[in-house]
Write an enzyme that holds these catalytic residues in place. Structure first.
Site, PDB file in Angstrom:
ATOM      1  N   LYS A   1     -21.801 -29.878 -44.867  1.00 55.49           N
ATOM      2  CA  LYS A   1     -22.344 -28.412 -45.547  1.00 55.49           C
ATOM      3  C   LYS A   1     -21.140 -27.499 -46.368  1.00 55.49           C
ATOM      4  O   LYS A   1     -19.726 -27.398 -46.115  1.00 55.49           O
ATOM      5  CB  LYS A   1     -22.394 -27.894 -44.015  1.00 55.49           C
ATOM      6  CG  LYS A   1     -23.013 -26.625 -43.958  1.00 55.49           C
ATOM      7  CD  LYS A   1     -22.546 -25.430 -42.973  1.00 55.49           C
ATOM      8  CE  LYS A   1     -22.584 -23.878 -43.226  1.00 55.49           C
ATOM      9  NZ  LYS A   1     -22.257 -22.949 -42.408  1.00 55.49           N
TER      10      LYS A   1
ATOM     11  N   ASN B   1     -23.961 -20.130 -34.786  1.00 57.42           N
ATOM     12  CA  ASN B   1     -23.097 -20.431 -33.716  1.00 57.42           C
ATOM     13  C   ASN B   1     -22.353 -18.994 -33.232  1.00 57.42           C
ATOM     14  O   ASN B   1     -22.562 -19.193 -31.696  1.00 57.42           O
ATOM     15  CB  ASN B   1     -21.739 -20.586 -35.329  1.00 57.42           C
ATOM     16  CG  ASN B   1     -20.306 -21.464 -34.387  1.00 57.42           C
ATOM     17  OD1 ASN B   1     -20.944 -21.198 -32.446  1.00 57.42           O
ATOM     18  ND2 ASN B   1     -19.446 -22.181 -34.837  1.00 57.42           N
ATOM     19  N   THR B   2     -22.141 -18.079 -33.523  1.00 54.56           N
ATOM     20  CA  THR B   2     -21.445 -17.238 -33.232  1.00 54.56           C
ATOM     21  C   THR B   2     -22.352 -16.178 -32.256  1.00 54.56           C
ATOM     22  O   THR B   2     -22.431 -16.265 -30.907  1.00 54.56           O
ATOM     23  CB  THR B   2     -20.753 -16.631 -34.213  1.00 54.56           C
ATOM     24  OG1 THR B   2     -19.979 -16.860 -34.295  1.00 54.56           O
ATOM     25  CG2 THR B   2     -20.071 -15.156 -33.360  1.00 54.56           C
TER      26      THR B   2
ATOM     27  N   GLY C   1     -20.756 -14.304 -38.813  1.00 48.84           N
ATOM     28  CA  GLY C   1     -20.447 -13.838 -37.063  1.00 48.84           C
ATOM     29  C   GLY C   1     -20.973 -11.845 -37.516  1.00 48.84           C
ATOM     30  O   GLY C   1     -20.172 -11.526 -36.061  1.00 48.84           O
TER      31      GLY C   1
ATOM     32  N   ALA D   1     -25.978 -18.489 -40.917  1.00 47.96           N
ATOM     33  CA  ALA D   1     -25.170 -16.935 -40.407  1.00 47.96           C
ATOM     34  C   ALA D   1     -25.994 -15.759 -39.951  1.00 47.96           C
ATOM     35  O   ALA D   1     -26.655 -15.626 -41.040  1.00 47.96           O
ATOM     36  CB  ALA D   1     -24.756 -16.989 -41.663  1.00 47.96           C
ATOM     37  N   GLY D   2     -25.649 -14.942 -38.966  1.00 51.47           N
ATOM     38  CA  GLY D   2     -25.921 -13.467 -39.220  1.00 51.47           C
ATOM     39  C   GLY D   2     -26.644 -13.531 -38.229  1.00 51.47           C
ATOM     40  O   GLY D   2     -26.871 -12.108 -37.668  1.00 51.47           O
TER      41      GLY D   2
END
Lengths: 257, 69
Positions: free
Chosen positions: A100, A209-210, A161, A187-188
């Site tokens: 990635k 992830n976050t 994040g 993301a986001g």
């Protein structure tokens, strides 16, 4: 959902939710959250090992290679040279050519440096890497990445994040219509509805992830995300009704007194 | 001889191989990548690769990561 696999560069994935392994309290929590999410692709970072603590465990001990595809990232790389170096190290540390690719442009936003991204992708593809690029929600850049040989693109929904959700759904839709490879929204994402929306728009998968690791209850959120991605995918395939300004009765008038 | 491992200077015995170094650090060769003076080694070379005085060795592995932090 196994009747609806995701195909990328000859590989078959059964989950459309991909998850990162950062920000967890410990490896056991990481393992449980991944399991709850149902993901079969997990991203990892490449870093120096701790050589002073003999007892330090390795994340790989918690990721059954029969169950998960480990997708190394080049997080933290701000130059083409670093991204290429970390990709090569990832390949040497692991077992596959998957990477990635991230070339970060700015510390505050962590937005991709898309010019550097394209340059690094070219180098790595020439070396036989399967490059999955973390890119901006820019259809032109996505098209260029596909043209040079990326078998999927990973546009962001919002800054990494940030939990802001999909900031530019129209650009993401244009990307999905422009490229003929899987689009993985990366993301986001903040909560389940963000993930469901991404899938309803037609994304092939969502990586986060976050949103899971940072939730008050990561395991519960992992489960929520799993349902959200499945629900969004099914709704996309089922085909939503058109939006109309006025009502259409769903109960028949016939037979009324 | 003196070698630098992950930025840390270390005294090491002569004729130390990469595999032996990993062993003393309790690291499993199948879980790490090794770079010596910016050259990335193939895993098959760990066993017979001799380290030299002044070598700068980087040993890396996978850690939790996202979406980066």
């Amino acid at each position: 959902m196994n009747q609806d696999p995701l195909l990328i560069a000859g590989r078959t994935f059964h989950s459309r939710l991909w998850v990162g392994t950062g920000k967890y309290q410990n490896f056991e929590e990481t393992r449980k959250a991944i399991e709850a999410s149902g993901a079969d692709v997990v991203t990892v970072a490449v870093r120096r090992v701790n050589i002073t603590d003999n007892k330090s465990e390795n994340l790989l001990d918690y990721l059954d290679p029969k169950k998960y595809t480990v997708l190394p990232n080049t997080a933290g790389c701000y130059t083409v040279e670093d991204a290429v170096r970390y990709s090569r190290l990832a390949r040497a540390a692991g077992v596959s050519d998957l990477v990635k690719l991230e070339v970060i442009g700015d510390e505050r936003t962590l937005f991709p440096d898309t010019a550097g991204l394209i340059e690094a992708a070219k180098i790595l593809i020439a070396e036989g890497f399967v490059v999955l690029p973390y890119t901006n929600d820019d259809p032109i850049v996505a098209k260029k990445l596909v043209d040079i040989g990326c078998p999927a693109v990973m546009p962001l929904a919002a800054p990494i994040g940030s939990g802001l959700g999909i900031r530019n759904p129209y650009n993401l839709k244009i990307i999905m219509e422009t490229v003929n490879v899987p689009v993985i929204v990366d993301a986001g994402v903040g909560t389940a509805s963000d993930a469901a929306l991404a899938m309803e728009y037609g994304a092939d998968a969502v990586l986060m992830n976050t949103a899971i690791a940072g939730a008050k209850d990561p395991l519960m959120m992992a489960t929520a995300m799993r349902y959200a991605v499945d629900a969004g995918r099914l709704a996309y395939k089922a085909g939503r009704i058109p939006r109309k300004l006025y009502a259409t009765a769903s109960s028949p008038i016939e037979g009324m007194l | 001889m003196k070698i630098v491992v992950n930025g840390e200077q270390r005294e090491a015995a002569e004729s130390l191989t990469v595999a032996q170094l990993l062993d003393t650090l309790h690291l499993r060769s199948e879980q790490v990548a090794v770079e010596i003076n910016l050259k990335i080694l193939d895993r098959e070379d760990f066993l017979n690769w001799n380290l030299h005085d002044g070598d700068k060795i980087e040993i890396l592995s996978f850690i939790g990561g996202g979406s980066p932090t």
